[in-house]
Design a protein around this motif. Structure first.
Motif, PDB file in Angstrom:
ATOM      1  N   ASP A  47      93.986  75.556  23.787  1.00  0.00           N
ATOM      2  CA  ASP A  47      94.643  75.082  25.005  1.00  0.00           C
ATOM      3  C   ASP A  47      93.984  75.773  26.191  1.00  0.00           C
ATOM      4  O   ASP A  47      93.600  76.944  26.091  1.00  0.00           O
ATOM      5  N   LYS A  48      93.861  75.052  27.293  1.00  0.00           N
ATOM      6  CA  LYS A  48      93.196  75.644  28.458  1.00  0.00           C
ATOM      7  C   LYS A  48      94.113  76.558  29.254  1.00  0.00           C
ATOM      8  O   LYS A  48      93.655  77.319  30.099  1.00  0.00           O
ATOM      9  N   ASP A  49      95.416  76.499  28.992  1.00  0.00           N
ATOM     10  CA  ASP A  49      96.386  77.353  29.677  1.00  0.00           C
ATOM     11  C   ASP A  49      96.430  78.714  28.984  1.00  0.00           C
ATOM     12  O   ASP A  49      96.876  78.810  27.833  1.00  0.00           O
ATOM     13  N   GLN A  76      91.724  80.093  23.934  1.00  0.00           N
ATOM     14  CA  GLN A  76      91.926  79.570  25.290  1.00  0.00           C
ATOM     15  C   GLN A  76      90.610  78.961  25.733  1.00  0.00           C
ATOM     16  O   GLN A  76      89.601  79.648  25.928  1.00  0.00           O
ATOM     17  N   ALA A  77      90.601  77.636  25.846  1.00  0.00           N
ATOM     18  CA  ALA A  77      89.379  76.920  26.214  1.00  0.00           C
ATOM     19  C   ALA A  77      89.747  75.523  26.678  1.00  0.00           C
ATOM     20  O   ALA A  77      90.823  75.007  26.372  1.00  0.00           O
ATOM     21  N   ASP A  78      88.821  74.901  27.403  1.00  0.00           N
ATOM     22  CA  ASP A  78      89.000  73.536  27.886  1.00  0.00           C
ATOM     23  C   ASP A  78      88.174  72.610  27.006  1.00  0.00           C
ATOM     24  O   ASP A  78      86.946  72.529  27.140  1.00  0.00           O
ATOM     25  N   SER A 101      87.820  69.552  27.025  1.00  0.00           N
ATOM     26  CA  SER A 101      87.161  68.432  27.694  1.00  0.00           C
ATOM     27  C   SER A 101      85.735  68.793  28.101  1.00  0.00           C
ATOM     28  O   SER A 101      84.958  67.930  28.511  1.00  0.00           O
ATOM     29  N   ASN A 102      85.384  70.068  27.963  1.00  0.00           N
ATOM     30  CA  ASN A 102      84.046  70.559  28.264  1.00  0.00           C
ATOM     31  C   ASN A 102      83.229  70.587  26.973  1.00  0.00           C
ATOM     32  O   ASN A 102      83.575  71.299  26.034  1.00  0.00           O
ATOM     33  N   ALA A 128      82.387  74.017  25.561  1.00  0.00           N
ATOM     34  CA  ALA A 128      83.493  74.733  24.942  1.00  0.00           C
ATOM     35  C   ALA A 128      83.709  74.259  23.510  1.00  0.00           C
ATOM     36  O   ALA A 128      83.963  75.065  22.602  1.00  0.00           O
ATOM     37  N   ALA A 145      91.574  64.067  30.379  1.00  0.00           N
ATOM     38  CA  ALA A 145      91.286  65.224  29.530  1.00  0.00           C
ATOM     39  C   ALA A 145      91.372  64.842  28.049  1.00  0.00           C
ATOM     40  O   ALA A 145      90.573  65.305  27.232  1.00  0.00           O
TER      41      ALA A 145
END
Length: 222
Positions: free
Chosen positions: A38-40, A56-58, A60-61, A64, A86
């Motif tokens: 999760d990016k949060d 913790q990562a995004d 959609s990138n 990542a 996303a």
């Protein structure tokens, strides 16, 4: 105790909202090794120690996803619902990584259609499915309801009055209504598969399968 091979896969869960966290924790309980993303930062941190690995990562990138070594996972679940963009980007990255079995949550018909077109193997719409289920349960006749895409359903229901005190062979539900009583559960007992000699009591719960409209016809009986 040996692990159940049915639930012995590495699973990547992207998005720890309500859908994602429910899927992740249940997959973990079943025996899978779950990596959740999760990016949060705060949300990701809250699941540390509860899942095999939390990152913790995004997603959609693409970079990542590459760092996550997504290609090594047998299964993936995309639970992002707050942002369609996303969700689509993360799903596309997982498809590009070559994960062989990807499930994703869709929030609109258009979202579902695009997920399918980019190569997601299984698209689910939990809000839609829950709404349909609730609509069938609201009349009070059915206790549970699962419908399949081809108009076939499996339900739990109270026995119609005409079946109480008779065996399934005597009541002839299948020939009268075109549905099959799969099993019967009496209060305080285990589920048992139904046979023609199974006698129905007023407190029993029937598990019935068949075409949706025919099940509704049976359920409408007093």
């Amino acid at each position: 105790m040996a692990r159940n091979r049915l639930y012995d896969a590495d699973v990547l869960v992207v998005g720890l909202g309500r859908f994602g966290q429910a899927a992740a924790t249940e997959l973990q309980r079943l025996g899978h090794r779950v990596t959740a993303v999760d990016k949060d930062p705060a949300l990701a941190e809250s699941y540390v120690g509860h899942l095999s690995k939390v990152v913790q990562a995004d997603a959609s990138n693409p970079a990542a996803v590459e760092r996550l070594r997504a290609r090594d996972f047998a299964l993936a679940v995309v639970g992002i619902g707050s942002s369609i963009e996303a969700s689509l980007l993360a799903s596309a990255n997982l498809v590009d990584a070559g994960i062989p079995n990807i499930w994703a949550k869709a929030v609109t018909p258009e979202h579902a259609r695009i997920l399918t077109r980019i190569g997601v193997h299984h698209v689910v719409r939990p809000e839609l499915e829950s709404g349909i289920r609730v609509a069938h349960l609201m009349n009070g006749k059915l206790k549970d309801y699962i419908e399949f895409d081809d108009g076939f359903a499996i339900v739990k229901m109270a026995p119609p009055q005409e079946t109480i005190g008779f065996t399934l062979g005597q009541s002839q539900i299948r020939s009268k209504y075109g549905v099959t009583v799969v099993g019967v559960k009496a209060p305080g007992t285990d589920f048992t598969y139904a046979v023609p000699e199974t006698k129905i009591n007023s407190q029993d719960t029937l598990i019935v399968s068949g075409p949706t409209e025919l099940i509704e016809r049976l359920a409408s009986r007093p």
